[in-house]
Write a protein that holds these residues in place. Structure first.
Motif, PDB file in Angstrom:
ATOM      1  N   MET A 126       0.837  -1.180   0.000  1.00 19.51           N
ATOM      2  CA  MET A 126       0.000   0.000   0.000  1.00 19.51           C
ATOM      3  C   MET A 126       0.881   1.242   0.000  1.00 19.51           C
ATOM      4  SD  MET A 126      -3.331   0.525   2.082  1.00 19.51           S
ATOM      5  CE  MET A 126      -4.074   2.033   2.486  1.00 19.51           C
ATOM      6  N   SER A 127       0.475   2.228  -0.744  1.00 20.62           N
ATOM      7  CA  SER A 127       1.253   3.452  -0.889  1.00 20.62           C
ATOM      8  C   SER A 127       1.009   4.400   0.289  1.00 20.62           C
ATOM      9  CB  SER A 127       0.852   4.126  -2.201  1.00 20.62           C
ATOM     10  OG  SER A 127       1.546   5.308  -2.380  1.00 20.62           O
ATOM     11  N   THR A 128       2.064   5.056   0.726  1.00 18.26           N
ATOM     12  CA  THR A 128       1.942   6.085   1.750  1.00 18.26           C
ATOM     13  C   THR A 128       2.015   7.443   1.066  1.00 18.26           C
ATOM     14  OG1 THR A 128       4.315   6.219   2.131  1.00 18.26           O
ATOM     15  CG2 THR A 128       3.101   4.599   3.437  1.00 18.26           C
ATOM     16  N   PRO A 129       1.600   8.513   1.759  1.00 19.29           N
ATOM     17  CA  PRO A 129       1.659   9.826   1.108  1.00 19.29           C
ATOM     18  C   PRO A 129       3.052  10.204   0.609  1.00 19.29           C
ATOM     19  CG  PRO A 129       0.385   9.950   3.130  1.00 19.29           C
ATOM     20  CD  PRO A 129       1.000   8.572   3.073  1.00 19.29           C
ATOM     21  N   SER A 130       4.102   9.674   1.217  1.00 19.89           N
ATOM     22  CA  SER A 130       5.449  10.041   0.794  1.00 19.89           C
ATOM     23  C   SER A 130       6.031   9.064  -0.226  1.00 19.89           C
ATOM     24  CB  SER A 130       6.367  10.125   2.013  1.00 19.89           C
ATOM     25  OG  SER A 130       6.472   8.855   2.617  1.00 19.89           O
ATOM     26  N   SER A 131       5.295   8.024  -0.571  1.00 15.93           N
ATOM     27  CA  SER A 131       5.819   7.042  -1.511  1.00 15.93           C
ATOM     28  C   SER A 131       4.851   6.805  -2.660  1.00 15.93           C
ATOM     29  CB  SER A 131       6.080   5.712  -0.806  1.00 15.93           C
ATOM     30  OG  SER A 131       6.460   4.745  -1.738  1.00 15.93           O
ATOM     31  N   LEU A 132       5.355   6.997  -3.847  1.00 16.69           N
ATOM     32  CA  LEU A 132       4.573   6.707  -5.039  1.00 16.69           C
ATOM     33  C   LEU A 132       5.242   5.579  -5.823  1.00 16.69           C
ATOM     34  CD1 LEU A 132       3.810  10.373  -6.110  1.00 16.69           C
ATOM     35  CD2 LEU A 132       2.217   8.744  -5.097  1.00 16.69           C
ATOM     36  N   SER A 133       5.967   4.760  -5.125  1.00 19.94           N
ATOM     37  CA  SER A 133       6.747   3.691  -5.740  1.00 19.94           C
ATOM     38  C   SER A 133       5.903   2.849  -6.691  1.00 19.94           C
ATOM     39  CB  SER A 133       7.338   2.803  -4.647  1.00 19.94           C
ATOM     40  OG  SER A 133       8.160   1.821  -5.225  1.00 19.94           O
ATOM     41  N   GLY A 134       6.346   2.815  -7.938  1.00 23.76           N
ATOM     42  CA  GLY A 134       5.693   1.999  -8.944  1.00 23.76           C
ATOM     43  C   GLY A 134       4.469   2.615  -9.586  1.00 23.76           C
ATOM     44  N   LYS A 135       4.014   3.743  -9.124  1.00 22.58           N
ATOM     45  CA  LYS A 135       2.847   4.401  -9.727  1.00 22.58           C
ATOM     46  C   LYS A 135       3.262   5.029 -11.053  1.00 22.58           C
ATOM     47  CE  LYS A 135      -0.001   3.834  -6.279  1.00 22.58           C
ATOM     48  NZ  LYS A 135      -1.161   2.983  -6.401  1.00 22.58           N
ATOM     49  N   VAL A 136       2.419   4.886 -12.056  1.00 23.79           N
ATOM     50  CA  VAL A 136       2.680   5.447 -13.378  1.00 23.79           C
ATOM     51  C   VAL A 136       1.905   6.756 -13.493  1.00 23.79           C
ATOM     52  CG1 VAL A 136       2.463   5.111 -15.870  1.00 23.79           C
ATOM     53  CG2 VAL A 136       3.010   3.164 -14.368  1.00 23.79           C
ATOM     54  N   ILE A 137       2.643   7.846 -13.708  1.00 22.38           N
ATOM     55  CA  ILE A 137       2.031   9.166 -13.733  1.00 22.38           C
ATOM     56  C   ILE A 137       2.522   9.939 -14.957  1.00 22.38           C
ATOM     57  CG2 ILE A 137       1.752  11.347 -12.483  1.00 22.38           C
ATOM     58  CD1 ILE A 137       2.255   9.746  -9.898  1.00 22.38           C
ATOM     59  N   THR A 138       1.580  10.546 -15.671  1.00 19.66           N
ATOM     60  CA  THR A 138       1.927  11.407 -16.795  1.00 19.66           C
ATOM     61  C   THR A 138       1.998  12.853 -16.316  1.00 19.66           C
ATOM     62  OG1 THR A 138      -0.399  11.684 -17.453  1.00 19.66           O
ATOM     63  CG2 THR A 138       0.836   9.899 -18.512  1.00 19.66           C
ATOM     64  N   VAL A 139       2.910  13.616 -16.927  1.00 21.47           N
ATOM     65  CA  VAL A 139       3.055  15.036 -16.599  1.00 21.47           C
ATOM     66  C   VAL A 139       3.179  15.815 -17.903  1.00 21.47           C
ATOM     67  CG1 VAL A 139       4.414  16.796 -15.385  1.00 21.47           C
ATOM     68  CG2 VAL A 139       4.272  14.471 -14.441  1.00 21.47           C
ATOM     69  N   THR A 140       2.260  16.758 -18.122  1.00 22.17           N
ATOM     70  CA  THR A 140       2.371  17.644 -19.284  1.00 22.17           C
ATOM     71  C   THR A 140       3.037  18.943 -18.846  1.00 22.17           C
ATOM     72  OG1 THR A 140       0.211  18.707 -19.008  1.00 22.17           O
ATOM     73  CG2 THR A 140       0.277  16.673 -20.330  1.00 22.17           C
ATOM     74  N   GLY A 141       3.647  19.616 -19.805  1.00 18.61           N
ATOM     75  CA  GLY A 141       4.391  20.839 -19.484  1.00 18.61           C
ATOM     76  C   GLY A 141       5.622  20.524 -18.656  1.00 18.61           C
ATOM     77  N   ALA A 142       6.186  19.337 -18.871  1.00 21.09           N
ATOM     78  CA  ALA A 142       7.249  18.796 -18.015  1.00 21.09           C
ATOM     79  C   ALA A 142       8.639  19.352 -18.291  1.00 21.09           C
ATOM     80  CB  ALA A 142       7.280  17.273 -18.127  1.00 21.09           C
ATOM     81  N   ALA A 143       8.800  20.181 -19.312  1.00 20.00           N
ATOM     82  CA  ALA A 143      10.141  20.665 -19.661  1.00 20.00           C
ATOM     83  C   ALA A 143      10.608  21.821 -18.804  1.00 20.00           C
ATOM     84  CB  ALA A 143      10.189  21.070 -21.133  1.00 20.00           C
ATOM     85  N   SER A 144       9.684  22.472 -18.092  1.00 18.75           N
ATOM     86  CA  SER A 144      10.082  23.644 -17.304  1.00 18.75           C
ATOM     87  C   SER A 144       9.032  23.963 -16.247  1.00 18.75           C
ATOM     88  CB  SER A 144      10.278  24.857 -18.221  1.00 18.75           C
ATOM     89  OG  SER A 144       9.052  25.192 -18.854  1.00 18.75           O
ATOM     90  N   GLY A 145       9.367  24.919 -15.408  1.00 14.85           N
ATOM     91  CA  GLY A 145       8.419  25.472 -14.454  1.00 14.85           C
ATOM     92  C   GLY A 145       7.790  24.465 -13.515  1.00 14.85           C
ATOM     93  N   ILE A 146       6.488  24.638 -13.297  1.00 17.34           N
ATOM     94  CA  ILE A 146       5.745  23.777 -12.382  1.00 17.34           C
ATOM     95  C   ILE A 146       5.764  22.330 -12.856  1.00 17.34           C
ATOM     96  CG2 ILE A 146       3.460  23.313 -11.398  1.00 17.34           C
ATOM     97  CD1 ILE A 146       2.933  26.356 -11.566  1.00 17.34           C
ATOM     98  N   GLY A 147       5.705  22.114 -14.161  1.00 13.61           N
ATOM     99  CA  GLY A 147       5.730  20.752 -14.695  1.00 13.61           C
ATOM    100  C   GLY A 147       7.020  20.024 -14.352  1.00 13.61           C
ATOM    101  N   LEU A 148       8.150  20.687 -14.531  1.00 13.87           N
ATOM    102  CA  LEU A 148       9.441  20.071 -14.224  1.00 13.87           C
ATOM    103  C   LEU A 148       9.593  19.873 -12.718  1.00 13.87           C
ATOM    104  CD1 LEU A 148      12.160  18.950 -15.083  1.00 13.87           C
ATOM    105  CD2 LEU A 148      13.016  21.317 -15.198  1.00 13.87           C
ATOM    106  N   ALA A 149       9.181  20.859 -11.934  1.00 17.43           N
ATOM    107  CA  ALA A 149       9.260  20.727 -10.473  1.00 17.43           C
ATOM    108  C   ALA A 149       8.398  19.561  -9.988  1.00 17.43           C
ATOM    109  CB  ALA A 149       8.829  22.025  -9.802  1.00 17.43           C
ATOM    110  N   THR A 150       7.228  19.406 -10.577  1.00 14.29           N
ATOM    111  CA  THR A 150       6.342  18.290 -10.224  1.00 14.29           C
ATOM    112  C   THR A 150       6.980  16.963 -10.597  1.00 14.29           C
ATOM    113  OG1 THR A 150       4.395  19.694 -10.469  1.00 14.29           O
ATOM    114  CG2 THR A 150       4.048  17.303 -10.599  1.00 14.29           C
ATOM    115  N   ALA A 151       7.583  16.896 -11.772  1.00 15.69           N
ATOM    116  CA  ALA A 151       8.259  15.669 -12.199  1.00 15.69           C
ATOM    117  C   ALA A 151       9.381  15.301 -11.226  1.00 15.69           C
ATOM    118  CB  ALA A 151       8.807  15.823 -13.616  1.00 15.69           C
TER     119      ALA A 151
END
Length: 182
Positions: free
Chosen positions: A1-26
């Motif tokens: 089971m995942s904890t709030p601090s662990s996203l181990s193995g979760k597959v997540i897409t991120v748009t706008g990932a090259a800079s700014g908020i998108g890159l920070a989120t990635a």
């Protein structure tokens, strides 16, 4: 089971990932063990961002693809590729967006300027959410139990902003977009 601090193995897409908020989120997602599928319209900036992430998090699984979120067919193909590559989709952060043109009054705006902002900031969010929901429903989340999608908005979408009519309108519409239950 995942904890709030662990996203181990979760597959997540991120748009706008090259800079700014998108890159920070990635970076945050990778630091917590998520498998990432990154998208941005700028292929070269996205490659640089992906290399930086891979260097910072060598054990992270990260794929990157140039995608124009204003194109339904590009978004659909990207999400299909993500599911083929990873087997499922657990979540998404839709952070791609544009501000231009800034400082123009409504009467000064050209049709193409208005349309371009709404294509990216509103239609792009819609295309992404629709494709992501379809993928998540087909087996995302732990045991097919669903997933999470986060869309970026702005305070300008709540109260408007001088000289940013198309941006404010697109962000307000994004705030009001929701998944309807059947």
């Amino acid at each position: 089971m995942s904890t709030p601090s662990s996203l181990s193995g979760k597959v997540i897409t991120v748009t706008g990932a090259a800079s700014g908020i998108g890159l920070a989120t990635a970076h945050l997602l990778a630091s917590r063990g998520a498998h990432l599928a990154l998208a941005d319209i700028s292929a070269s900036a996205l490659d640089t961002a992906a290399d930086s992430l891979k260097s910072s998090y060598p054990s992270a699984k990260i794929v990157a693809k140039a995608v124009n979120v204003a194109s339904s067919s590009e978004v659909n193909a990207w999400i299909e590729d993500v599911v083929k590559q990873y087997g499922h989709l657990d979540g998404a952060a839709n952070l791609a967006g544009i501000l231009q043109p800034m400082g123009k009054t409504v009467e000064e705006l050209e049709d193409e300027e208005w349309d371009n902002v709404l294509r990216v900031n509103l239609q792009g969010v819609f295309y992404c959410v629709r494709a992501q929901l379809r993928a998540i429903r087909k087996g995302g989340g732990e045991g097919g139990k669903g997933g999470s999608i986060v869309n970026a908005a702005s305070i300008a979408g709540i109260q408007g902003a001088t000289g940013l009519a198309p941006y404010s309108a697109s962000k307000r519409a994004s705030v009001l977009m929701r998944r309807d239950e059947k």
